[in-house]
Motif scaffolding. Structure first.
Motif, PDB file in Angstrom:
ATOM      1  N   SER A 135     -13.154  28.061  26.600  1.00 54.28           N
ATOM      2  CA  SER A 135     -13.521  27.009  26.654  1.00 54.28           C
ATOM      3  C   SER A 135     -12.227  25.907  26.161  1.00 54.28           C
ATOM      4  O   SER A 135     -12.364  24.766  26.440  1.00 54.28           O
ATOM      5  N   LYS A 136     -11.957  26.300  24.997  1.00 58.44           N
ATOM      6  CA  LYS A 136     -10.878  25.738  24.452  1.00 58.44           C
ATOM      7  C   LYS A 136      -9.405  25.831  24.609  1.00 58.44           C
ATOM      8  O   LYS A 136      -8.067  25.097  24.617  1.00 58.44           O
ATOM      9  N   SER A 137      -9.244  27.059  26.052  1.00 55.77           N
ATOM     10  CA  SER A 137      -7.420  27.185  25.904  1.00 55.77           C
ATOM     11  C   SER A 137      -7.443  27.189  27.171  1.00 55.77           C
ATOM     12  O   SER A 137      -6.829  28.008  28.132  1.00 55.77           O
ATOM     13  N   ARG A 138      -8.646  27.087  28.537  1.00 54.92           N
ATOM     14  CA  ARG A 138      -9.085  26.951  29.448  1.00 54.92           C
ATOM     15  C   ARG A 138      -7.743  26.245  30.615  1.00 54.92           C
ATOM     16  O   ARG A 138      -7.554  25.138  30.278  1.00 54.92           O
ATOM     17  N   THR A 139      -7.143  26.708  30.945  1.00 54.24           N
ATOM     18  CA  THR A 139      -5.754  26.197  31.792  1.00 54.24           C
ATOM     19  C   THR A 139      -6.502  25.782  33.092  1.00 54.24           C
ATOM     20  O   THR A 139      -7.732  25.532  33.571  1.00 54.24           O
ATOM     21  N   THR A 140      -5.479  24.343  33.805  1.00 48.13           N
ATOM     22  CA  THR A 140      -5.976  24.122  34.919  1.00 48.13           C
ATOM     23  C   THR A 140      -6.495  25.019  36.077  1.00 48.13           C
ATOM     24  O   THR A 140      -7.735  24.008  36.651  1.00 48.13           O
ATOM     25  N   GLY A 197     -13.222  28.126  38.122  1.00 48.82           N
ATOM     26  CA  GLY A 197     -14.842  27.783  37.587  1.00 48.82           C
ATOM     27  C   GLY A 197     -15.608  26.438  38.169  1.00 48.82           C
ATOM     28  O   GLY A 197     -16.753  26.830  38.751  1.00 48.82           O
ATOM     29  N   LYS A 198     -14.734  25.766  38.966  1.00 44.93           N
ATOM     30  CA  LYS A 198     -15.243  24.264  39.684  1.00 44.93           C
ATOM     31  C   LYS A 198     -16.283  25.252  41.086  1.00 44.93           C
ATOM     32  O   LYS A 198     -16.701  25.198  42.246  1.00 44.93           O
ATOM     33  N   GLN A 199     -14.790  26.042  41.582  1.00 45.69           N
ATOM     34  CA  GLN A 199     -15.308  27.161  42.955  1.00 45.69           C
ATOM     35  C   GLN A 199     -16.348  27.532  42.915  1.00 45.69           C
ATOM     36  O   GLN A 199     -16.698  27.718  44.204  1.00 45.69           O
ATOM     37  N   PRO A 259     -16.307  23.722  33.294  1.00 43.43           N
ATOM     38  CA  PRO A 259     -15.856  23.107  32.007  1.00 43.43           C
ATOM     39  C   PRO A 259     -15.947  22.407  30.847  1.00 43.43           C
ATOM     40  O   PRO A 259     -17.147  21.721  31.312  1.00 43.43           O
ATOM     41  N   THR A 260     -15.927  22.089  30.253  1.00 43.14           N
ATOM     42  CA  THR A 260     -16.516  21.401  28.819  1.00 43.14           C
ATOM     43  C   THR A 260     -16.425  19.762  29.200  1.00 43.14           C
ATOM     44  O   THR A 260     -17.458  19.324  28.388  1.00 43.14           O
ATOM     45  N   ASP A 261     -15.433  19.835  29.488  1.00 49.06           N
ATOM     46  CA  ASP A 261     -14.691  18.296  29.445  1.00 49.06           C
ATOM     47  C   ASP A 261     -15.548  17.501  30.933  1.00 49.06           C
ATOM     48  O   ASP A 261     -15.880  18.259  31.642  1.00 49.06           O
ATOM     49  N   LEU A 262     -16.299  16.617  30.522  1.00 53.58           N
ATOM     50  CA  LEU A 262     -17.019  15.823  31.278  1.00 53.58           C
ATOM     51  C   LEU A 262     -16.543  15.396  32.925  1.00 53.58           C
ATOM     52  O   LEU A 262     -17.499  15.436  33.553  1.00 53.58           O
TER      53      LEU A 262
END
Length: 576
Positions: free
Chosen positions: A400-405, A411-413, A543-546
Motif C-alpha cells: 500500500s505504501k509503494s503501489r504503482t499506478t 486492483g480496481k479491475q 488502493p488506500t487513497d480514497l
C-alpha cells in the motif's frame, strides 16, 4: 531430528487434548507457579471456610525408566499418535517397534509418561500435577471424612501404579495437615498398600517449603539460607578477580534476586518480620557489590545499584502473574479457579495468594489506571498449524505504501470483476482502519452493500492501538452485522480489505505476536458464519487513497469518503 519429533508430538497432544489439563509440567506457558498456586489457594479457601485440608504428596521412583513401555505405546496409538509422526518411525516387526519406541521415549523434551499420567485419579479428586509428581488433597470440617476420601484416592493410585509397572516411593510419599486450629487434627492414618504414610509438617513441593498454617515462615528461612550461600559465591568471585561493579550487580541479580523472585506471588503474604530478613540480605549483597560498608542505607544502595526494592519486585511479579492467569483460556485449571474465587461473596479472613494479588492489581488500577482485564490474552500453544498459500494475484499488487499506478489499475479491475459476478443475495463489504501515530488513537469503518442497499458502520477502537488492530476491528464489525441475517437474506459475503496482514492472519494462518483475543474472536465468527453463508475475502488489491476508490462504479461511492472522515473524527476524539 529429535526436535522435529518432539515438536510434532507436542503439537498433536496439545491440539487433541490428550494431556491432562491439571498437568503443569513441560507444557508451553505453564509452570510450577500454576501448580503451587492451585494447591495453596485450595488450602486458604479451606482456612476461610473453617475447614481442614489434608494433602498427600505422591512420588514415583524413576518414572521414565520404569513405565510399562508396551502399554504406553498402545495407549498413545489409541490416542491417535501413529503413522509417521510417532510409531510410524518404527519398523514392521513388533520387537523392532518396541525397540524403536524405547528410543523415541528418550527424546529430550518429550515426556510420554505425562500422557499415561492422565488417568491417575478420578475427575472427582482435587489434585495438581507436575511431570511425574502428583499432589492430592481434600478439605472438610471433619478430618475423618477427608481421610476416607484420600484413602480411596490412594487405593486408586496404588492400582494405577501396578497396572503401569511404576513403583511408588514409599519413603518420599507423605502427607501434611493444614489447619489454622492447632492440635485439632489427630489420629489420621493413611495407607499406601500395607505401609502407613509418614506425616511431614513442613513438606517441600516444587521448591516451596510449606508449614501447617501456611504462613510461609519456614520457606523464607530456607530462602535466606540459599541467598547467603549465593552471597558467599559472589564474595569468592570478587576475591579471585577484579570484576567491574556492573558485572557484580548482574551476578547478584542472577544468583540472589532469582531466589527472592521464585513463587514470591504465593509466599508474599508471610509476616513482615520474616519478609524483613530478605531486606537484610539485599542490603549486604548490594554493599558487597558496590564495595561499601554493610551498614549502609538500603535505600541508598538500591538507588546506586539501580536495583528494585524487594517488596516492589514481589508486587510486580504478583501483578504479572495474575495478568498471565487472567489472560489464560478457561481450559487452564488455575484460570477456572480464579474465576470461581472472584464469585465468592464473603470476604477473606485469611488473605489468600489470589486475594493478595487481586488487591495489588486493584491498587494499580486506582493509581496507574492500568487494568489487567485490558491485557491481551496469553497465546496458547496450539501445536503445528499449516500455512495456506496466498492467492497468486497477491504477488502482483504491491504494498500500500509503494503501489504503482499499474498495480492500482489492476486492483480496481479485480474489484470491478468481483462486483460484476455477484449474485442478488450477496453482501459486498469494504473495510478500512485508521491510526494516528501507530501506535496511537485508532478507529475502524466499513460500508456494506446488500441488494443495492448501503449500510455504513464505524467504531472508535482504542486510544492507543495499531493500524493492524483497526483493520481487524473493521472486519469484525462487518461480521457482527452479517450475523443478524439469515441464509435466505444473504447467501454470500464478499469482503474487501487493503490489509494483507489482517486477512493473512485470519485466513492463511499467518503468525501474529499480538491481539490474539481479537483474532480468535474473529476466527470464531468466521467459522460460525460459514455454516450459513459463503464468505470470500479479497485483500491487498484495494488502493488506500480514497480518490482511486471513488473511480469504481459503486452506488453512492462518495459515501466511503464521508464514512472514513467520520470514523477518523471518532479516532481524534480519543486523543483529545
Amino acid at each position: 531430528m529429535e526436535r522435529i519429533i518432539t515438536y510434532r508430538l507436542e503439537g498433536f497432544v496439545e491440539m487433541n487434548n490428550i494431556m491432562d489439563q491439571e498437568q503443569e509440567g513441560f507444557r508451553h506457558f505453564r509452570g510450577t507457579t500454576n501448580a503451587l498456586l492451585s494447591l495453596t489457594q485450595a488450602i486458604f479457601n479451606g482456612f476461610n471456610k473453617d475447614k481442614t485440608t489434608i494433602v498427600i504428596f505422591i512420588d514415583f521412583e524413576k518414572a521414565y525408566d520404569s513405565v510399562w513401555r508396551e502399554g504406553l505405546m498402545v495407549k498413545l496409538y489409541n490416542d491417535g499418535i501413529k503413522g509417521k509422526c510417532g510409531c510410524g518411525l518404527m519398523p514392521s516387526s513388533v520387537t523392532e517397534k518396541l525397540d524403536a519406541w524405547s528410543t523415541i521415549t528418550k527424546v529430550p523434551g518429550f515426556k510420554p509418561v505425562l500422557v499415561c499420567h492422565k488417568d491417575l485419579l478420578s475427575p472427582q479428586s482435587y489434585c495438581c500435577k507436575f511431570a511425574d509428581d502428583a499432589t492430592i488433597w481434600h478439605s472438610h470440617s471433619d478430618p475423618k471424612v477427608i481421610q476416607e476420601k484420600l484413602q480411596k484416592d490412594l487405593n486408586q493410585v496404588q492400582k494405577w501404579s501396578n497396572d503401569w509397572r511404576m513403583k511408588l516411593s514409599i519413603q518420599k510419599t507423605e502427607y501434611s495437615i493444614f489447619s489454622k486450629e492447632k492440635n485439632k487434627v489427630q489420629n489420621i492414618k493413611l495407607k499406601l498398600g500395607n505401609t502407613i504414610l509418614k506425616y511431614n509438617p513442613n513438606p517441600v513441593i516444587l521448591g516451596l517449603k510449606l508449614d501447617e498454617q501456611l504462613n510461609f515462615n519456614s520457606h523464607i528461612e530456607s530462602t535466606v539460607k540459599k541467598a547467603k550461600r549465593s552471597l558467599g559465591i559472589i564474595r569468592e568471585i570478587k576475591g579471585i578477580a577484579l570484576v567491574p561493579t556492573k558485572t557484580l550487580i548482574q551476578i547478584y541479580d542472577s544468583l540472589v534476586c532469582s531466589i527472592f523472585n521464585y513463587a514470591s506471588s504465593i509466599w508474599q503474604s508471610s509476616t513482615s518480620s520474616h519478609l524483613d530478613k530478605l531486606n537484610e540480605i539485599q542490603r549486604k549483597g548490594l554493599a558487597l557489590c558496590l564495595d561499601l560498608p554493610s551498614q549502609s542505607s538500603l535505600e541508598a544502595l538500591e538507588v546506586l545499584s539501580g536495583t528494585l526494592p524487594i517488596d516492589l519486585r514481589r508486587e510486580e511479579m504478583a501483578i504479572r502473574e495474575l495478568g498471565k492467569i487472567n489472560s489464560y483460556s478457561n481450559n487452564v485449571p488455575i484460570k477456572r479457579k480464579f474465576e470461581i474465587w472472584k464469585e465468592e461473596e464473603n470476604p477473606e479472613k485469611f488473605i489468600s495468594p489470589l486475594g493478595k494479588m487481586y488487591q495489588q492489581t486493584e491498587d494499580m488500577k486506582d493509581t496507574e489506571l492500568v487494568d489487567i482485564n485490558k491485557i491481551e490474552p496469553q497465546y496458547e500453544y496450539q501445536g503445528l498449524v499449516s500455512v495456506i498459500r496466498a492467492p497468486d494475484y497477491w504477488r502482483n499488487i504491491g504494498s500500500s505504501k509503494s503501489r504503482t499506478t499499474a498495480q492500482i489499475e489492476e486492483g480496481k479491475q479485480i474489484i470491478s470483476e468481483q462486483l460484476k459476478s455477484q449474485t442478488p443475495n450477496t453482501a459486498v463489504a469494504f473495510t478500512d482502519g485508521s491510526c494516528l501515530g501507530n501506535p496511537g488513537p485508532c478507529g475502524a469503518g466499513a460500508i456494506i452493500y446488500i441488494n443495492d442497499q448501503e449500510e455504513k458502520l464505524k467504531r472508535p477502537v482504542s486510544n492507543k492501538g495499531s493500524i493492524l488492530l483497526a483493520e481487524l476491528i473493521a472486519i469484525k464489525i462487518v461480521l457482527d452485522y452479517i450475523e443478524s441475517f439469515s441464509k435466505q437474506q444473504i447467501d454470500t459475503l464478499t469482503l474487501f480489505s487493503d490489509s494483507q496482514t489482517a486477512l493473512g492472519i485470519l485466513t492463511l494462518n499467518w503468525k501474529s505476536d499480538s491481539y490474539h483475543q481479537t483474532i480468535n474472536e474473529i476466527k470464531g465468527k468466521i467459522k460460525n458464519l460459514k455454516l450459513f453463508h459463503q464468505i470470500y475475502f479479497i485483500t491487498g488489491q484495494i488502493p488506500t487513497d480514497l480518490d482511486n476508490l471513488l473511480t469504481i462504479n459503486l452506488p453512492n461511492a462518495e459515501s466511503i469518503n464521508q464514512l472514513l472522515a467520520e470514523y477518523i473524527e471518532e479516532t481524534n476524539r480519543f486523543s483529545g
